[in-house]
Design a protein around this motif. Structure first.
Motif, mmCIF file in Angstrom:
data_model
loop_
_atom_site.group_PDB
_atom_site.id
_atom_site.type_symbol
_atom_site.label_atom_id
_atom_site.label_comp_id
_atom_site.label_asym_id
_atom_site.label_seq_id
_atom_site.Cartn_x
_atom_site.Cartn_y
_atom_site.Cartn_z
ATOM 1 N N LEU A 225 0.840 -1.205 0.000
ATOM 2 C CA LEU A 225 0.000 0.000 0.000
ATOM 3 C C LEU A 225 0.877 1.258 0.000
ATOM 4 O O LEU A 225 0.529 2.252 -0.632
ATOM 5 N N THR A 227 3.766 1.559 -1.402
ATOM 6 C CA THR A 227 4.274 1.768 -2.766
ATOM 7 C C THR A 227 3.169 2.258 -3.698
ATOM 8 O O THR A 227 3.432 2.696 -4.805
ATOM 9 N N MET A 228 1.923 2.153 -3.242
ATOM 10 C CA MET A 228 0.798 2.659 -4.034
ATOM 11 C C MET A 228 0.418 4.073 -3.594
ATOM 12 O O MET A 228 -0.703 4.530 -3.833
ATOM 13 N N ASN A 229 1.354 4.730 -2.898
ATOM 14 C CA ASN A 229 1.158 6.122 -2.460
ATOM 15 C C ASN A 229 0.020 6.290 -1.451
ATOM 16 O O ASN A 229 -0.590 7.353 -1.379
#
Lengths: 394, 307
Positions: A225, A227-229
């Motif tokens: 999550l 890395t998904m900003n």
């Protein structure tokens, strides 16, 4: 084969720090807390009753009564002013007012006008009240008998008449009134017990919340999550809101059980004496406090097993300290002070305000602010630890 | 596409990455190899903005990483080694959640979910709880989630751990197919045959440093090697054993390749004569190691350290 099994099991359990804590440390701490909390209940020399007296009669009879009170080892007297507040505010369980004309009770039957007026803290249980009433009755009886004996002695010396209208019934001697309640209104056991279990139940959110959070951490779902900003406020907010709604649902389900299910089994129904706004405020604040603690535990520990064990232990200990398992009024003074470290104690006071003391929003504001602060501090600590341990974003 | 220049990462006293430099070109499948603790995970974490680095520069899509992390992340995806999804949600619920959390417009998300489902052959199990999927299916769902933002760069961290060979091959084929879409893949794995099968370029990392980098072909043909690889037309093991028994420097690798230890003319001439006598036909002769695995072991066996 069996020997090997035994050795293996002992090695595993002895190396599991959290299991050992649950098996040994938690019961030991629990015993300590409960023993300290209840140490005065079974001690005949210890005062269980904390009261204050306002003497408005200032008569020989009222002094005699005060003297009987003070010689009673079960009762500890506190000072209050003439314009006293509620028992809780004065730090006592009962306030006894000896009304003007009290002495007439000893010569004429004017029960209502001269009866002792007793203010009772709303969270006092029936058994404790009965104990106090017995002490009062006993003291009054002793004063009356003393007076009677005195009269008989005096009769030998003069030709006056002794009044035959001495009343010995409880109602003629004292008039009980629960603080913040109507005349003749009594708090029921349901009113007194439901708040405790609401508070305890809300804090059980620690277990599902922290176990899910740990699973997300261990499976690297939280890392994914990140890395998904997905920002920290979104991450925490996405947990706080659902669990807060679940907590609110818990509160209303428990209230509904108290109102509609408990009477089916012959017990008194639960009634909400205070403001609904106060009830909502205290339950939301308590929920934030419980959720903050849950997320903090989830960020500190490293496995689901740890979260379950530590979460369970903390829940039980906070409950024991905070007066959920043992009413605070039976605890010794230092334990009552210590109870204030537990957010469950603040939540319990807030719910008691609403259910027993007809509390309004302003009455519970102190507890609401305390719980919100506790929740926010816990969440802030959790955010710092989370960033340090998990995210460490460049 | 990705440029790493003199990057240093320290954990207290320990140096995880030691002035590491690396360039990964667009559209390549780049293999990152290294023993445990070599610094692979640290490097992947840095490239995904999960770990700070102490010195050096990293640019992705020609943008400095730190300053453009949010924008860069939108065009990348990390497929972790662990199954980073929710076992109690169905396949489609997981895809909707991970798509929804990235604020992808609904029309695009719908298209991307369809692409992720098709690429990973998840169509027949959309309503199944993730916990009920087989190991291979779970791995495919893990990859599908990484495709939801239609990334230009995919970071795979050992994506085939613990699955059967058939599922592994399916996943590798899926990864190879990304090349046709001009996606760049950074792939870490302990399975050397996987790297050999799918990667265009490989870097071997050890003790925080790149110790070898290049195309797979150039890595396997090393002119300085002390041995030659003789590739032959496939023959029986019995015949090869008889042949190799005639010359000590000759040994069998498999049914279609032999190893010759030594490279001077005398030894090579002798070996060619032995093979001719035995009527074994030669395909090619090249310098170097036979497999990435032997190269990897040779390079990393010295100076290993845990970081």
């Amino acid at each position: 084969m069996f020997k090997a099994m035994l050795i293996k099991e002992f090695l595993l359990v002895l190396r599991d720090k959290h299991a050992l804590a649950a098996l040994f440390v938690m019961p030991a701490v629990f015993i300590l807390i409960m023993s300290l909390a209840l140490k005065d209940v079974f001690n005949e020399d210890k005062a269980l009753i904390e009261y204050a007296v306002v003497d408005r009669d200032n008569s020989l009879e009222s002094y005699a009564l005060l003297s009987k009170f003070r010689s009673n080892k079960m009762m500890t007297e506190h000072n209050v002013s003439e314009n006293f507040g509620k028992p809780k505010e004065e730090g006592v369980q009962f306030i006894v007012v000896i009304p003007k004309g009290f002495k007439s009770q000893f010569s004429e039957n004017e029960a209502n006008s001269t009866a002792l007026q007793i203010e009772v803290a709303s969270d006092i249980g029936q058994s404790h009240l009965m104990l106090f009433k017995t002490q009062i009755l006993s003291s009054v009886m002793q004063v009356r008998l003393d007076m009677l004996n005195l009269s008989h002695e005096m009769q030998d010396h003069r030709d006056g008449k002794v009044s035959k209208k001495i009343a010995f019934d409880e109602k003629s001697m004292m008039k009980i009134h629960y603080a913040a309640l109507d005349e003749d209104e009594k708090p029921t056991s349901t009113q007194q017990s439901v708040p405790s279990w609401i508070v305890f139940g809300l804090f059980f959110v620690i277990i599902p919340m922290s176990t899910i959070f740990i699973s997300e951490r261990k499976q690297n779902t939280l890392m994914r999550l990140s890395t998904m900003n997905v920002s920290l406020p979104v991450l925490f907010g996405g947990k706080i809101i659902p669990y807060m709604l679940i907590n609110q649902l818990q509160v209303w389900v428990m209230i509904a059980v108290g109102m509609f299910v408990v009477p089916l089994f012959g017990a008194a129904p639960l009634t909400i004496g205070g403001d609904i706004s106060a009830l909502v405020a205290i339950s939301v604040a308590l929920s934030i406090s419980a959720i903050g603690l849950s997320i903090l535990i989830a960020t500190v520990v490293d496995s689901v097993e740890q979260a379950t064990t530590i979460g369970g232990i903390i829940n039980i200990l906070l409950g024991a300290i905070g007066g959920v398992m043992v009413p605070k009024f039976v605890m010794p003074e230092f334990m009552r002070d210590f109870a204030n470290v537990s957010p469950m104690s603040w939540g319990l006071e807030g719910f008691l305000d609403v259910f027993l003391r007809r509390g309004t929003l302003s009455d519970v504001m102190y507890e609401v602010v305390g719980l919100l602060l506790f929740g926010l501090v816990s969440l802030s600590l959790a955010a710092i630890i989370f960033n340090y341990k998990i995210r460490r974003v460049a | 596409m990705i440029k790493i220049n003199n990057v240093v990462k320290r954990y207290g006293e320990k140096v995880a990455l030691d002035h590491l430099s690396l360039e990964i070109k667009e559209g390549t499948i780049f293999g990152l190899l290294g023993p445990n603790g070599a610094g692979k995970t640290t490097l992947i974490s840095i490239l995904n903005g999960l770990t700070k680095y102490n010195e050096g520069e990293v640019t992705v899509f020609d943008l400095p990483l730190v300053e453009n992390l949010t924008a860069i992340r939108k065009r990348c995806a990390l497929i972790p080694q662990t199954l980073a999804f929710y076992e109690n949600l169905t396949v489609i619920e997981n895809l909707n959640f991970f798509g929804g959390i990235q604020n992808i417009p609904s029309a695009t998300l719908k298209k991307n979910i369809a692409y992720a489902v098709e690429t990973n052959r998840l169509g027949s199990m959309l309503k199944q709880k993730a916990s009920t999927l087989s190991g291979g299916q779970k791995r495919r769902l893990n990859i599908a989630i990484g495709l939801l933002n239609d990334p230009d760069i995919l970071f795979f961290d050992e994506p085939t751990v613990g699955i059967d060979p058939e599922s592994r091959n399916e996943i590798l084929e899926t990864i190879i197919s990304f090349k046709n879409e001009n996606k760049t893949v950074v792939y870490t794995s302990h399975y050397m045959p996987e790297i050999e099968k799918i990667c265009d370029e490989v870097a071997i990392i050890n003790a925080g440093k790149i110790i070898k980098q290049g195309t797979l072909e150039s890595m396997l043909s090393n002119e300085n090697a002390d041995q030659l690889v003789i590739e032959i037309y496939e023959n029986t093991m019995e015949k090869l054993q008889v042949t190799c028994a005639k010359m000590a420097e000759l040994s069998i690798i498999d049914e279609s390749s032999l190893m010759l230890y030594g490279k001077d003319n005398k030894i090579v001439s002798e070996a060619l004569a032995v093979l001719e006598n035995e009527k074994i036909n030669i395909k090619t002769i090249r310098y170097g190691t036979t497999t990435l695995e032997s190269l990897f072991i040779g390079l990393t066996s010295k100076g290993r350290q845990d970081v």
